[in-house]
Design a protein around this motif. Structure first.
Motif, PDB file in Angstrom:
ATOM      1  N   GLN A  61      40.260  -4.934  49.356  1.00 48.35           N
ATOM      2  CA  GLN A  61      40.028  -3.665  48.678  1.00 48.35           C
ATOM      3  C   GLN A  61      38.713  -2.995  49.086  1.00 48.35           C
ATOM      4  N   GLN A  62      38.043  -3.548  50.085  1.00 51.57           N
ATOM      5  CA  GLN A  62      36.756  -3.021  50.536  1.00 51.57           C
ATOM      6  C   GLN A  62      35.736  -2.974  49.401  1.00 51.57           C
ATOM      7  N   GLY A  63      35.631  -4.088  48.713  1.00 50.77           N
ATOM      8  CA  GLY A  63      34.610  -4.202  47.678  1.00 50.77           C
ATOM      9  C   GLY A  63      34.802  -3.247  46.525  1.00 50.77           C
ATOM     10  N   TYR A  64      33.717  -2.575  46.125  1.00 52.70           N
ATOM     11  CA  TYR A  64      33.796  -1.655  44.991  1.00 52.70           C
ATOM     12  C   TYR A  64      34.601  -0.410  45.323  1.00 52.70           C
ATOM     13  N   THR A  65      34.700  -0.055  46.616  1.00 56.20           N
ATOM     14  CA  THR A  65      35.317   1.202  47.017  1.00 56.20           C
ATOM     15  C   THR A  65      36.770   1.303  46.581  1.00 56.20           C
ATOM     16  N   GLY A  66      37.592   0.354  47.024  1.00 54.09           N
ATOM     17  CA  GLY A  66      39.002   0.390  46.668  1.00 54.09           C
ATOM     18  C   GLY A  66      39.232   0.220  45.182  1.00 54.09           C
ATOM     19  N   ARG A  67      38.385  -0.576  44.549  1.00 51.89           N
ATOM     20  CA  ARG A  67      38.552  -0.824  43.119  1.00 51.89           C
ATOM     21  C   ARG A  67      38.274   0.427  42.287  1.00 51.89           C
ATOM     22  N   VAL A  68      37.234   1.168  42.639  1.00 54.57           N
ATOM     23  CA  VAL A  68      36.918   2.354  41.845  1.00 54.57           C
ATOM     24  C   VAL A  68      37.958   3.446  42.060  1.00 54.57           C
ATOM     25  N   ILE A  69      38.523   3.535  43.268  1.00 57.06           N
ATOM     26  CA  ILE A  69      39.582   4.507  43.523  1.00 57.06           C
ATOM     27  C   ILE A  69      40.796   4.194  42.648  1.00 57.06           C
ATOM     28  N   LYS A  70      41.144   2.914  42.502  1.00 57.25           N
ATOM     29  CA  LYS A  70      42.255   2.511  41.645  1.00 57.25           C
ATOM     30  C   LYS A  70      42.009   2.925  40.194  1.00 57.25           C
ATOM     31  N   LEU A  71      40.785   2.700  39.723  1.00 61.21           N
ATOM     32  CA  LEU A  71      40.447   3.080  38.353  1.00 61.21           C
ATOM     33  C   LEU A  71      40.530   4.584  38.155  1.00 61.21           C
ATOM     34  N   LEU A  72      40.071   5.351  39.142  1.00 64.58           N
ATOM     35  CA  LEU A  72      40.103   6.809  39.040  1.00 64.58           C
ATOM     36  C   LEU A  72      41.540   7.327  39.055  1.00 64.58           C
ATOM     37  N   TYR A 214      21.721   7.097  39.378  1.00 63.80           N
ATOM     38  CA  TYR A 214      21.363   5.737  39.786  1.00 63.80           C
ATOM     39  C   TYR A 214      22.194   4.741  38.990  1.00 63.80           C
ATOM     40  N   ILE A 215      22.733   3.735  39.669  1.00 68.61           N
ATOM     41  CA  ILE A 215      23.580   2.730  39.019  1.00 68.61           C
ATOM     42  C   ILE A 215      22.931   1.357  39.180  1.00 68.61           C
ATOM     43  N   SER A 216      22.543   0.750  38.089  1.00 67.96           N
ATOM     44  CA  SER A 216      21.911  -0.563  38.123  1.00 67.96           C
ATOM     45  C   SER A 216      22.958  -1.669  37.991  1.00 67.96           C
ATOM     46  N   VAL A 217      22.883  -2.653  38.885  1.00 67.57           N
ATOM     47  CA  VAL A 217      23.734  -3.852  38.791  1.00 67.57           C
ATOM     48  C   VAL A 217      22.856  -5.098  38.813  1.00 67.57           C
ATOM     49  N   PHE A 218      21.558  -4.907  38.668  1.00 66.82           N
ATOM     50  CA  PHE A 218      20.596  -5.994  38.847  1.00 66.82           C
ATOM     51  C   PHE A 218      20.840  -7.166  37.902  1.00 66.82           C
ATOM     52  N   ARG A 219      20.925  -6.903  36.624  1.00 68.91           N
ATOM     53  CA  ARG A 219      20.973  -8.001  35.647  1.00 68.91           C
ATOM     54  C   ARG A 219      22.229  -8.861  35.825  1.00 68.91           C
ATOM     55  N   GLN A 220      23.397  -8.219  35.899  1.00 64.54           N
ATOM     56  CA  GLN A 220      24.631  -8.995  35.975  1.00 64.54           C
ATOM     57  C   GLN A 220      24.732  -9.798  37.271  1.00 64.54           C
ATOM     58  N   LEU A 221      24.431  -9.166  38.402  1.00 62.88           N
ATOM     59  CA  LEU A 221      24.599  -9.841  39.675  1.00 62.88           C
ATOM     60  C   LEU A 221      23.458 -10.817  39.974  1.00 62.88           C
ATOM     61  N   THR A 222      22.294 -10.609  39.408  1.00 58.91           N
ATOM     62  CA  THR A 222      21.166 -11.527  39.597  1.00 58.91           C
ATOM     63  C   THR A 222      21.326 -12.780  38.747  1.00 58.91           C
ATOM     64  N   TYR A 223      21.642 -12.617  37.460  1.00 59.37           N
ATOM     65  CA  TYR A 223      21.718 -13.744  36.537  1.00 59.37           C
ATOM     66  C   TYR A 223      23.121 -14.343  36.440  1.00 59.37           C
ATOM     67  N   GLY A 224      24.106 -13.636  36.978  1.00 54.81           N
ATOM     68  CA  GLY A 224      25.469 -14.172  36.982  1.00 54.81           C
ATOM     69  C   GLY A 224      25.980 -14.486  35.603  1.00 54.81           C
ATOM     70  N   GLN A 225      26.455 -15.712  35.428  1.00 51.69           N
ATOM     71  CA  GLN A 225      27.008 -16.142  34.143  1.00 51.69           C
ATOM     72  C   GLN A 225      25.933 -16.554  33.149  1.00 51.69           C
ATOM     73  N   TYR A 226      24.669 -16.510  33.570  1.00 52.71           N
ATOM     74  CA  TYR A 226      23.554 -16.923  32.705  1.00 52.71           C
ATOM     75  C   TYR A 226      22.834 -15.682  32.173  1.00 52.71           C
ATOM     76  N   GLN A 227      23.433 -15.009  31.213  1.00 51.70           N
ATOM     77  CA  GLN A 227      22.906 -13.739  30.740  1.00 51.70           C
ATOM     78  C   GLN A 227      21.997 -13.857  29.521  1.00 51.70           C
ATOM     79  N   ARG A 228      22.148 -14.921  28.739  1.00 53.34           N
ATOM     80  CA  ARG A 228      21.327 -15.057  27.536  1.00 53.34           C
ATOM     81  C   ARG A 228      19.905 -15.451  27.904  1.00 53.34           C
ATOM     82  N   TYR A 281      32.708  -5.767  38.984  1.00 53.56           N
ATOM     83  CA  TYR A 281      31.639  -5.296  38.090  1.00 53.56           C
ATOM     84  C   TYR A 281      30.993  -4.029  38.652  1.00 53.56           C
ATOM     85  N   MET A 282      30.700  -4.024  39.948  1.00 53.93           N
ATOM     86  CA  MET A 282      30.113  -2.841  40.570  1.00 53.93           C
ATOM     87  C   MET A 282      31.031  -1.626  40.411  1.00 53.93           C
TER      88      MET A 282
END
Length: 299
Positions: A61-72, A214-228, A281-282
């Motif tokens: 799906q070419q990463g976020y590209t194909g996925r966001v097109i599907k959502l739109l 601007y779209i931030s993805v820092f927290r989710q992709l940096t900490y992964g499943q360890y969000q608390r 997520y992106m």
């Protein structure tokens, strides 16, 4: 009998008159500022590096590209969405600019785009980290990164100046970056600060652009499943003994993608790019930003 027929005829004519007038008032007004269904083509152009290209995506799906097109498409069935992906793995911001200047196709599609999306900065920062990784301390490394961030600011600004010259009507969405190595080397919080320094450059420049987001993805992709907070604190404490120095070979192997990683949002193939979950997520964050903007519908 004739009187009765006249009455019936008058009632019928009156009914049609009332129906016609009602339809005139109830029909939606033609708004020249809103895209009509007959002219509802929405062009999405994606520029950038490997995150736009979709490295790490195993679904095609070419990463976020194909996925966001599907959502739109699912959300706006009245529009026809088309997309062009000009992401190239390894490109720094200056290389994205060079490719744009050399490509008439990119320029043409960018000029006519309704939505423009871009990823940039990850390779600029990665190059700086690798070139200064032999410094004696984390503080010294951060000083080098901070000093060289001025060069990145200039490079990214030149890219945005060129994009501004070309694009005419599009809404612009730009991602920030993340630290793919944090979960494994959590004690090196200085690397998070380095990423955030470059992200601040992205945010500062894009928000000065017309219809820039601007779209931030820092927290989710940096900490992964360890969000608390307690999970993050535990990761840092566990890592301090083993990986608290810049000379640690494991840390360097993470940056050059040669060691395993345990972040559920990062690809196990190269330990650097998002995996399918990360790209989903992106795409969702981008989709939400596009929904909140809506100006792309009125251009």
């Amino acid at each position: 009998m004739r009187v009765f027929l006249k009455i019936v005829l008058a009632m019928i004519l009156g009914f049609f008159l009332v129906f016609t007038v009602s339809m005139i008032f109830l029909m939606p007004k033609n708004n020249n500022h809103v895209k009509q269904i007959n002219s509802s083509n929405i062009s999405v152009v994606c520029l950038g590096d490997s995150l736009t290209f979709g490295v790490g995506d195993t679904t095609g799906q070419q990463g976020y590209t194909g996925r966001v097109i599907k959502l739109l498409k699912k959300t706006y069935p009245q529009y026809h969405f088309s997309s062009a992906n000009f992401g190239k793995p390894g490109d720094r911001s200056d290389q994205i600019l060079k490719r744009l200047n050399k490509s008439e196709k990119q320029q043409k599609l960018l000029k006519n785009a309704d939505i423009v999306v871009m990823t940039a900065g990850g390779n600029d920062l990665r190059q700086e980290l690798m070139s200064h990784f032999d410094v004696k301390s984390a503080a010294a490394l951060s000083n080098e990164i901070k000093k060289n961030s001025l060069k990145y600011h200039h490079s990214l600004n030149q890219l945005f100046i060129r994009i501004k010259q070309i694009r005419q009507k599009s809404s612009l969405f730009v991602f920030g970056n993340y630290n793919p190595a944090f979960v494994n080397i959590a004690s090196r919080t200085d690397l998070n600060k380095d990423v955030q320094l470059y992200n601040a450059v992205n945010q500062r420049i894009v928000e000065k652009q017309a219809d820039g987001h601007y779209i931030s993805v820092f927290r989710q992709l940096t900490y992964g499943q360890y969000q608390r907070p307690d999970q993050i604190k535990k990761l840092i404490q566990e890592d301090k003994t083993a990986n608290a120095t810049t000379e640690n070979k494991f840390q360097k192997s993470l940056l050059d993608g040669s060691s395993s990683i345990k972040n559920n949002f990062i690809s196990q193939a190269d330990h650097f790019h998002p995996n399918n979950l990360g790209y989903s997520y992106m795409a969702k964050q981008l989709f939400n930003s596009i929904l909140s903007d809506k100006s792309w519908q009125t251009k």
